[in-house]
Write a protein that holds these residues in place. Structure first.
Motif, mmCIF file in Angstrom:
data_model
loop_
_atom_site.group_PDB
_atom_site.id
_atom_site.type_symbol
_atom_site.label_atom_id
_atom_site.label_comp_id
_atom_site.label_asym_id
_atom_site.label_seq_id
_atom_site.Cartn_x
_atom_site.Cartn_y
_atom_site.Cartn_z
ATOM 1 N N MET A 11 -1.381 4.852 7.662
ATOM 2 C CA MET A 11 -0.745 4.723 6.350
ATOM 3 C C MET A 11 -1.600 5.355 5.256
ATOM 4 S SD MET A 11 0.036 1.335 4.065
ATOM 5 C CE MET A 11 -1.731 1.203 3.736
ATOM 6 N N MET A 12 -2.895 5.092 5.274
ATOM 7 C CA MET A 12 -3.773 5.639 4.248
ATOM 8 C C MET A 12 -3.811 7.166 4.302
ATOM 9 S SD MET A 12 -4.695 3.046 2.480
ATOM 10 C CE MET A 12 -6.163 3.488 1.516
ATOM 11 N N GLN A 13 -3.773 7.722 5.492
ATOM 12 C CA GLN A 13 -3.710 9.177 5.633
ATOM 13 C C GLN A 13 -2.398 9.727 5.079
ATOM 14 O OE1 GLN A 13 -4.335 9.915 9.800
ATOM 15 N NE2 GLN A 13 -6.536 9.503 9.701
ATOM 16 N N ASP A 14 -1.311 9.035 5.369
ATOM 17 C CA ASP A 14 -0.005 9.470 4.862
ATOM 18 C C ASP A 14 0.054 9.390 3.336
ATOM 19 O OD1 ASP A 14 0.875 9.967 7.404
ATOM 20 O OD2 ASP A 14 2.046 8.107 7.584
ATOM 21 N N ILE A 15 -0.532 8.354 2.769
ATOM 22 C CA ILE A 15 -0.543 8.215 1.313
ATOM 23 C C ILE A 15 -1.326 9.354 0.674
ATOM 24 C CG2 ILE A 15 -1.442 6.821 -0.600
ATOM 25 C CD1 ILE A 15 -0.691 4.342 1.014
ATOM 26 N N GLU A 16 -2.455 9.693 1.237
ATOM 27 C CA GLU A 16 -3.250 10.784 0.693
ATOM 28 C C GLU A 16 -2.499 12.106 0.785
ATOM 29 O OE1 GLU A 16 -6.289 12.940 -1.064
ATOM 30 O OE2 GLU A 16 -5.757 10.804 -1.092
ATOM 31 N N TRP A 17 -1.784 12.317 1.878
ATOM 32 C CA TRP A 17 -0.987 13.539 2.033
ATOM 33 C C TRP A 17 0.120 13.590 0.973
ATOM 34 C CZ3 TRP A 17 4.208 14.449 3.308
ATOM 35 C CH2 TRP A 17 4.513 15.773 3.643
ATOM 36 N N GLN A 82 10.834 6.080 3.215
ATOM 37 C CA GLN A 82 11.719 6.005 2.056
ATOM 38 C C GLN A 82 11.063 6.649 0.832
ATOM 39 O OE1 GLN A 82 12.192 1.736 2.081
ATOM 40 N NE2 GLN A 82 14.296 1.861 2.838
ATOM 41 N N THR A 83 9.774 6.390 0.655
ATOM 42 C CA THR A 83 9.048 6.990 -0.470
ATOM 43 C C THR A 83 9.002 8.500 -0.345
ATOM 44 O OG1 THR A 83 7.658 5.004 -0.603
ATOM 45 C CG2 THR A 83 6.875 6.973 -1.746
ATOM 46 N N GLU A 84 8.719 8.985 0.849
ATOM 47 C CA GLU A 84 8.682 10.437 1.073
ATOM 48 C C GLU A 84 10.049 11.060 0.812
ATOM 49 O OE1 GLU A 84 7.662 13.724 4.578
ATOM 50 O OE2 GLU A 84 7.623 11.579 5.039
ATOM 51 N N GLU A 89 13.344 14.748 -1.888
ATOM 52 C CA GLU A 89 14.688 15.062 -2.363
ATOM 53 C C GLU A 89 14.769 15.144 -3.886
ATOM 54 O OE1 GLU A 89 17.023 11.979 -0.659
ATOM 55 O OE2 GLU A 89 16.572 12.586 1.406
ATOM 56 N N LYS A 90 13.628 14.912 -4.543
ATOM 57 C CA LYS A 90 13.571 14.903 -6.008
ATOM 58 C C LYS A 90 14.635 13.983 -6.581
ATOM 59 C CE LYS A 90 11.610 19.546 -6.345
ATOM 60 N NZ LYS A 90 11.716 20.897 -6.902
ATOM 61 N N ALA A 91 14.734 12.830 -5.918
ATOM 62 C CA ALA A 91 15.726 11.853 -6.351
ATOM 63 C C ALA A 91 15.381 11.344 -7.744
ATOM 64 C CB ALA A 91 15.775 10.688 -5.365
ATOM 65 N N GLY A 92 16.411 11.066 -8.500
ATOM 66 C CA GLY A 92 16.200 10.511 -9.829
ATOM 67 C C GLY A 92 17.224 9.437 -10.114
#
Length: 285
Positions: A11-17, A82-84, A89-92
Motif C-alpha cells: 500500500m505504501m508503495q502504491d501511495i508513493e506511486w 477506487q482512488t486511482e 479518469e479525472k473525475a470531478g
C-alpha cells in the motif's frame, strides 16, 4: 488461486506511486500512527478548489475507510483502486472532497498476514470497531485483549480510532462509508430517527442500487454497537453505512477481488451525488 494478499508495504508503495503521478491532484497526509508506530496515511482528492490544504467552507467532505479489521485487507486494495480510478479518469464531483483511509489498522493487517489469519484487532488486541463511543458501555465482547471482540479500556483509547475522530472534527463530513467484510450487505439504521434516518436510508439505497448488495437494518438485526458507523450516526448526526464486501470467509480469496471491484466501482460517484442532492434540498427549503 489462494488468499488475496495486499500488505502494508504494498500500500505504501502504491501511495508513493500515485503521489508522484498525480501530485497536483492528490494530497497525502500523515493522519496518525498505529500502536506499533506505523504511519496511517490519509489520501485527499476532489473538490473544485483542490486538496492543497485549503479550508474552503463550501467544500463537502466524505470519509471512506477500510482495513479497520486486520483480516479484511482486500478492502484496502479496493479503496486504493477506487482512488486511482478517480485520479486517472479525472473525475470531478463538484465541491465534494474525499478523505480516504485505505488501511486504518496496519498492525492488524501485518499480524493477520504473518501470524494469525483470523486476527481482527490492532497491535495491542483491541477491536477498533468496538472502540467508539456509541454503545461502548453496554457492549460486552471479550474481557481481555485478543484477536477479536475486546473493546479497550475506554472509548477512543486507540490511536487508530483517534485518526478517524480527528478527521471528523476537522471537516464538515457529509457522509461516511466504512468498508468491512463479508456478506455483500450494506448495513444502515444505526438507531437514529427523523430526517437523519431518512438520509441514511437513502444513502444505503443508492449504494445498494449500484453494488447489488442487500440492505440490512442493524437495529432489527440487533447488531453489536460501539462501531464507527454507530458513532457517526448517533453522536455526530452524519449519515453513515457499512459496506460488507465478499461472499467467502476472511481473509477473502483472490478470485473475489475482480467482482468486488466491479460491484463497488460507482460507490464514490453515487455518494457524491447523494451529498449534492442533500445540499440542494436543504438550500431549497
Amino acid at each position: 488461486m489462494g488468499i488475496f494478499v495486499y500488505s502494508y508495504a504494498m500500500m505504501m508503495q502504491d501511495i508513493e506511486w500515485l503521489r508522484r503521478k498525480y501530485e497536483s491532484r492528490l494530497k497525502v497526509r500523515l493522519a496518525g500512527r498505529s500502536v506499533l508506530g506505523r504511519e496511517i496515511p490519509e489520501l485527499i482528492v476532489g473538490g473544485e478548489e483542490g486538496p492543497q490544504g485549503r479550508t474552503d467552507d463550501t467544500l463537502r467532505h466524505v470519509l471512506i475507510h477500510a482495513g479497520m479489521h486486520g483480516r479484511e485487507y482486500l478492502n484496502c486494495a479496493l479503496v486504493m483502486r477506487q482512488t486511482e480510478d478517480f485520479l486517472k479518469e479525472k473525475a470531478g464531483y463538484g465541491k465534494v472532497c474525499f478523505h480516504v483511509l485505505p488501511m486504518v489498522n496496519p498492525d492488524g493487517v501485518e499480524i493477520c498476514q504473518r501470524h494469525d489469519a483470523l486476527w481482527k484487532a490492532n497491535g495491542r488486541g483491541v477491536d477498533l470497531n468496538r472502540n467508539f463511543d456509541a454503545g461502548w458501555e453496554t457492549y460486552r465482547g471479550q474481557k481481555e485483549p485478543g484477536g477479536i471482540g475486546y473493546k479497550g479500556e475506554r472509548p477512543g483509547s486507540e490511536p487508530e480510532v483517534q485518526v478517524i475522530l480527528d478527521i471528523e472534527k476537522k471537516h464538515s463530513i457529509a457522509a461516511c462509508i466504512s468498508y468491512h467484510s463479508t456478506g455483500s450487505i450494506i448495513y444502515w439504521d444505526y438507531g437514529c430517527t427523523g430526517k437523519l434516518k431518512k438520509a441514511e436510508e437513502r444513502l444505503a439505497g443508492v449504494l445498494a442500487e449500484v453494488t447489488g448488495y442487500q440492505i440490512r437494518s442493524t437495529v432489527k438485526r440487533r447488531a453489536d454497537e460501539a462501531g464507527c458507523s454507530d458513532y457517526f450516526v448517533q453522536k455526530c448526526g452524519i449519515p453513515a453505512v457499512t459496506i460488507e464486501t465478499g461472499r467467502g470467509k476472511c481473509p477473502l480469496e483472490e478470485t473475489e477481488f475482480g467482482r468486488i471491484y466491479e460491484e463497488n466501482r460507482r460507490v464514490w460517484e453515487k455518494t457524491a451525488l447523494f451529498v449534492r442532492e442533500a445540499d440542494a434540498e436543504a438550500a431549497a427549503k
